[in-house]
Design an enzyme around this catalytic site. Structure first.
Site, PDB file in Angstrom:
ATOM      1  N   LYS A   1      53.350  32.311  32.441  1.00  0.00           N
ATOM      2  CA  LYS A   1      53.440  31.024  33.422  1.00  0.00           C
ATOM      3  C   LYS A   1      54.543  31.106  34.295  1.00  0.00           C
ATOM      4  O   LYS A   1      55.724  31.424  33.820  1.00  0.00           O
ATOM      5  CB  LYS A   1      53.182  29.659  32.716  1.00  0.00           C
ATOM      6  CG  LYS A   1      53.061  28.640  33.849  1.00  0.00           C
ATOM      7  CD  LYS A   1      52.775  27.321  32.879  1.00  0.00           C
ATOM      8  CE  LYS A   1      52.330  26.094  33.904  1.00  0.00           C
ATOM      9  NZ  LYS A   1      53.409  25.702  34.558  1.00  0.00           N
TER      10      LYS A   1
ATOM     11  N   SER B   1      57.424  28.771  31.198  1.00  0.00           N
ATOM     12  CA  SER B   1      56.923  27.831  30.079  1.00  0.00           C
ATOM     13  C   SER B   1      57.642  28.563  28.636  1.00  0.00           C
ATOM     14  O   SER B   1      57.577  29.630  28.623  1.00  0.00           O
ATOM     15  CB  SER B   1      55.608  27.874  30.035  1.00  0.00           C
ATOM     16  OG  SER B   1      55.058  27.134  28.998  1.00  0.00           O
TER      17      SER B   1
ATOM     18  N   GLU C   1      61.454  23.093  43.274  1.00  0.00           N
ATOM     19  CA  GLU C   1      61.748  21.895  42.294  1.00  0.00           C
ATOM     20  C   GLU C   1      63.149  21.492  42.327  1.00  0.00           C
ATOM     21  O   GLU C   1      63.451  20.286  42.067  1.00  0.00           O
ATOM     22  CB  GLU C   1      61.192  22.302  41.032  1.00  0.00           C
ATOM     23  CG  GLU C   1      59.803  22.373  40.870  1.00  0.00           C
ATOM     24  CD  GLU C   1      59.248  22.876  39.362  1.00  0.00           C
ATOM     25  OE1 GLU C   1      58.070  22.816  38.998  1.00  0.00           O
ATOM     26  OE2 GLU C   1      60.273  23.270  38.425  1.00  0.00           O
TER      27      GLU C   1
ATOM     28  N   HIS D   1      46.158  13.660  55.293  1.00  0.00           N
ATOM     29  CA  HIS D   1      45.714  12.868  54.207  1.00  0.00           C
ATOM     30  C   HIS D   1      45.396  13.842  52.951  1.00  0.00           C
ATOM     31  O   HIS D   1      44.534  13.522  51.844  1.00  0.00           O
ATOM     32  CB  HIS D   1      44.379  12.126  54.477  1.00  0.00           C
ATOM     33  CG  HIS D   1      44.797  11.133  55.603  1.00  0.00           C
ATOM     34  ND1 HIS D   1      45.306   9.846  55.370  1.00  0.00           N
ATOM     35  CD2 HIS D   1      44.473  11.472  57.051  1.00  0.00           C
ATOM     36  CE1 HIS D   1      45.412   9.265  56.393  1.00  0.00           C
ATOM     37  NE2 HIS D   1      44.978  10.125  57.579  1.00  0.00           N
TER      38      HIS D   1
END
Length: 457
Positions: A308, A302, A315, A172
């Site tokens: 970054k 980025s 993805e 969970h």
């Protein structure tokens, strides 16, 4: 229907040209794997027709030679028909017939007819769905299954490499009892193996070709033994398990095997999504996320935030999964479009099925080589999370009892102290008992090293 102008340089003819003009829909031609499969069927059919006396040996040989050139990719620019076309695929079947007839005519200097010769003993209604299944089966065996097997092997290697990296389990999205990173990767490997088995389950039905049913399943205009002989040739050349469909009315009226195959691809995709998303969570950070693992740095993440780096391969995997699930929905809808003796959404079935196979094949290798193989674990952080988890008290429940263990969790959460400190302060277990019960790695492997006596006993 009147005259139609065909480019002088084209190998196709009037029927193809009409289809080009009738279907300016997507600008996307039929999948190359489908064209290759269709050409293979045409070449084998010509050879069998030559042996049966339907074609002269010279014409049969010329058509087979032309089909081999198409298989080799020499005439890819001669198949301009849009994928969204007549539902039987007749436009693409005739495109193939016309190109092969032209090439054979040029080879022989004798007229070869696209219908009378190239399409002899066939109909679009049995050839085109056969080509879909042949293309799918060939791509599954030659491309997808090797890619998935490679991913499973890389995951198994990671499972062995991180066998002793203990970390917090999570259910969970909340803290749970410890696991190892190796166990998690091993679970992913098994999911991929299960996907391979699912494909093995469905390929026998994909290998049952409708060829021989011709127009409506009765086999009109196909000589006895034609389909079986063509299929045997294809099976030998491609080393595939192929056979003639046992019931041609089912094989042409429905596309259940294709729908089933797509469902297997969707299941594999869902497994990949879970893996990719888990790795994204584990690699989140580097300061405000979990940061349990590091993924390979592949590119700046980025355009505005210097330094970054994002989990770009996971993805990409997730986006492929979205596409495969969408393709499966289209295939399910199209598979229901069997009207009496023919399904009339064959081209869109082919487009989505073959795209799903190709996408999963590519992304499985990318995921294995550019992501999973380069995982690095922050072992210290992983262990710290595991040992700080309130769920560690689970191992004390047999000794303390559920209610006392719950008290310990509540006090630890309120005070900010560790489970170990709370139990020690209350005098319920000594250090030796606590060390045995709270050994995170031992717990991840199924239990503590030594089972302490119950408090008060």
């Amino acid at each position: 229907m009147g005259e139609v102008l065909v480019p002088a340089s084209a190998k196709w003819g009037a029927q193809t040209q009409r289809a080009v003009q009738n279907f300016p829909v997507s600008g996307r031609p039929v999948d190359p794997a489908l064209l290759e499969a269709l050409a293979r069927i045409k070449g084998a059919a010509a050879q069998v027709n030559g042996g049966l006396g339907v074609l002269s040996p010279e014409v049969a040989a010329a058509i087979a030679a032309a089909a081999a050139e198409v298989v080799d990719g020499r005439w890819d620019d001669q198949f301009p028909v849009d994928v969204f076309q007549t539902g039987s695929g007749t436009s693409t079947n005739m495109n193939m017939n016309e190109v092969l007839a032209t090439l054979a005519t040029e080879r022989l200097d004798v007229a070869v007819h696209p219908n009378d010769h190239v399409n002899a003993s066939q109909s679009s209604n049995d050839v085109f769905p056969s080509a879909i299944q042949l293309a799918a089966l060939h791509q599954i065996r030659a491309v997808l299954q090797p890619a998935l097997a490679h991913l499973a092997e890389v995951l198994r290697a990671g499972s062995a490499r991180f066998a002793d990296v203990v970390k917090a389990g999570r259910t969970h999205l909340m803290d749970a009892t410890p696991v190892t990173l190796g166990q998690e990767l091993g679970g992913y490997a098994q999911a991929v193996v299960n996907g391979l088995r699912r494909l093995d389950d469905v390929v026998p039905r994909i290998g049952e070709l409708p060829l021989g049913g011709t127009a409506v399943g009765t086999g009109i205009n196909a000589p006895p033994g034609f389909a079986a002989a063509v299929i045997q040739r294809l099976a030998e050349v491609l080393a595939l398990d192929l056979r003639e469909a046992p019931n041609h009315f089912e094989a042409q009226g429905g596309r259940d095997a294709v729908v089933e195959c797509s469902g297997m691809l969707r299941t594999i995709a869902v497994s990949l999504y879970k893996m990719a998303n888990d790795l994204r969570w584990m690699a989140s950070g580097p300061r405000t996320g979990l940061a349990e693992i590091r993924l390979p740095d592949l590119q700046p993440g980025s355009s505005i935030m210097p330094g970054k780096v994002n989990p770009v391969v996971p993805e990409a995997v997730c986006q492929v999964v979205a596409q495969v699930i969408g393709n499966d929905a289209a295939i399910a809808f199209a598979g229901a479009a069997g009207n009496f003796e023919l399904n009339v959404m064959l081209p869109v079935l082919a487009r989505n099925l073959l795209e799903s196979i190709r996408l999963l094949s590519s992304v499985a290798r990318l995921f294995a080589d550019a992501c999973v193989a380069g995982i690095e674990a922050d072992e210290q952080r992983c262990r710290a999370y595991a040992e700080a988890s309130p769920a560690m008290v689970t191992s004390l429940a047999p000794q303390l009892g559920y209610e006392r263990a719950a008290e310990v969790v509540k006090e630890a959460a309120t005070s900010g102290r560790s489970i170990r400190d709370v139990v020690r302060q209350r005098g319920w277990l000594d250090d030796e008992q606590l060390n045995a019960a709270l050994d995170a790695l031992a717990l991840a492997r199924g239990g503590s090293a030594h089972a302490p006596k119950r408090a008060g006993s």
